[in-house]
Scaffold this active site. Structure first.
Site, PDB file in Angstrom:
ATOM      1  N   HIS A 102     107.120  95.912  70.904  1.00  0.00           N
ATOM      2  CA  HIS A 102     106.247  94.973  70.290  1.00  0.00           C
ATOM      3  C   HIS A 102     104.806  95.900  70.119  1.00  0.00           C
ATOM      4  O   HIS A 102     104.425  96.649  70.967  1.00  0.00           O
ATOM      5  CB  HIS A 102     105.972  93.713  70.897  1.00  0.00           C
ATOM      6  N   GLU A 104     101.924  95.030  70.403  1.00  0.00           N
ATOM      7  CA  GLU A 104     100.851  94.965  71.343  1.00  0.00           C
ATOM      8  C   GLU A 104     101.207  95.664  72.643  1.00  0.00           C
ATOM      9  O   GLU A 104     100.405  96.206  73.189  1.00  0.00           O
ATOM     10  CB  GLU A 104     100.992  93.473  71.735  1.00  0.00           C
ATOM     11  N   GLU A 174     107.724  93.874  61.871  1.00  0.00           N
ATOM     12  CA  GLU A 174     106.384  93.147  62.098  1.00  0.00           C
ATOM     13  C   GLU A 174     105.231  94.180  61.721  1.00  0.00           C
ATOM     14  O   GLU A 174     104.777  94.933  62.293  1.00  0.00           O
ATOM     15  CB  GLU A 174     106.207  92.824  63.635  1.00  0.00           C
ATOM     16  N   GLY A 180      99.209  87.627  64.077  1.00  0.00           N
ATOM     17  CA  GLY A 180      98.209  87.024  64.611  1.00  0.00           C
ATOM     18  C   GLY A 180      96.881  86.928  63.869  1.00  0.00           C
ATOM     19  O   GLY A 180      96.093  86.201  64.344  1.00  0.00           O
TER      20      GLY A 180
HETATM   21  P1  PGA Z   1     102.439  85.803  65.192  1.00  0.00           P
HETATM   22  O1  PGA Z   1     103.136  86.743  66.124  1.00  0.00           O
HETATM   23  O2  PGA Z   1     103.428  84.946  64.508  1.00  0.00           O
HETATM   24  O3  PGA Z   1     101.390  84.960  65.919  1.00  0.00           O
HETATM   25  O4  PGA Z   1     101.810  86.441  63.841  1.00  0.00           O
HETATM   26  C1  PGA Z   1     104.151  87.577  65.983  1.00  0.00           C
HETATM   27  C2  PGA Z   1     104.565  88.344  67.052  1.00  0.00           C
HETATM   28  O5  PGA Z   1     103.917  89.098  67.543  1.00  0.00           O
HETATM   29  O6  PGA Z   1     105.809  88.512  67.389  1.00  0.00           O
END
Ligand code: PGA
Length: 264
Positions: A102, A104, A174, A180
């Site tokens: 991910h 993050e 993504e 987010g």
């Molecule tokens: P989000 O996150 O739907 O809050 O944009 C998606 C994710 O990070 O998997």
């Protein structure tokens, strides 16, 4: 090429580092109870934080409404790695999916493609399905490098797998600028990238595998935009962050997946 339009969709909720234990229990139970009323074709998974995994695997066993997934695992098999959780431990707990790479984790925990490739190996060795994330930053998109960036991420993390191993993986596109932020990729932007990813899979693993590979969209997917996104021929479902924390929103997104499957 496009995917098999009769293929059912996959919707995965990524709770990230949210919710108290009581809130998690209430959410997982409400989702299970709500989904029990549907006869779903769509496959659903929930990825809670590690301490709540057993709660979700128990409910998953009991209700068969969804599967359990983790958000991360170690690149090591076992041993002196304080704080880590192995793929084998996840498999032993009945976890079916694990998110890998991910953005993050790449950003805050400096996970490189090399480390992610090792995590994917540990997961495939233990029959846990890796949900491999890829996606570009806003600057990369603005400078027209998004295809190149995604190709490199997938080549370096995933494309070393054999055909047999690759068949048990999921890809999630993504775009980082959409996670987010409330800013979603347009259905056209999502489809363009998903189609590109499918063409990479086709080149590497052949038409049939490319056809059957799940390519999920993630990034501010919500009940309002889910139908349009999931109607795209190469979007096979979603990886849902914020909207998976509310039972009503998450179930609406699952219903969008269901509707678009029968429409296709
Ligand atoms: P989000 O996150 O739907 O809050 O944009 C998606 C994710 O990070 O998997």
């Amino acid at each position: 090429m496009s995917k098999n339009t009769a293929k059912s969709k996959l919707v995965i909720g990524n709770w990230k580092m949210n919710l108290s234990f009581d809130e998690a229990e209430e959410l997982a139970t409400s989702i299970q109870e709500t989904l029990a009323d549907f006869n779903l074709q769509t496959e659903v998974a929930i990825c809670p934080p590690f301490p709540y995994l057993e709660l979700v695997t128990d409910l998953a066993d009991e209700g068969e409404a969804y599967s359990a997934g983790a958000q991360n695992c170690s690149q090591f098999n076992n041993g002196a790695y304080t704080g880590e959780v192995s793929a084998k431990m996840l498999a032993d707990m009945g976890v079916d999916f694990c998110i890998v790479g991910h953005s993050e984790r790449r950003k805050y925990f400096k996970e490189s493609n090399e480390v992610l490739a090792e995590k994917i190996d540990r997961l495939t060795e233990n029959q846990v399905i890796p949900v491999v994330c890829c996606g570009e930053t806003l600057e990369e998109r603005k400078s027209g490098k998004h295809f190149e960036v995604v190709e490199k991420q997938l080549t370096e993390t995933l494309f070393h797998l054999s055909k047999n191993e690759f068949e048990h993986t999921v890809i999630a596109y993504e775009p980082i600028w959409a996670i987010g932020t409330g800013e979603t990729a347009t259905p056209e932007q999502a489809e363009e990238m998903h189609k590109f990813i499918r063409s990479l899979v086709e080149k590497k693993y052949g038409t049939e595998i490319a056809y059957n590979t799940y390519i999920l969209y993630g990034g501010s997917c919500n009940p309002k935009n889910a139908v349009e996104l999931f109607s795209q021929p190469d979007v096979d479902g979603g990886l849902i962050g914020g909207a998976s924390l509310k039972c009503g929103d998450f179930v609406d997104i699952i219903e969008a997946a269901e509707t678009t499957t029968s429409e296709n």
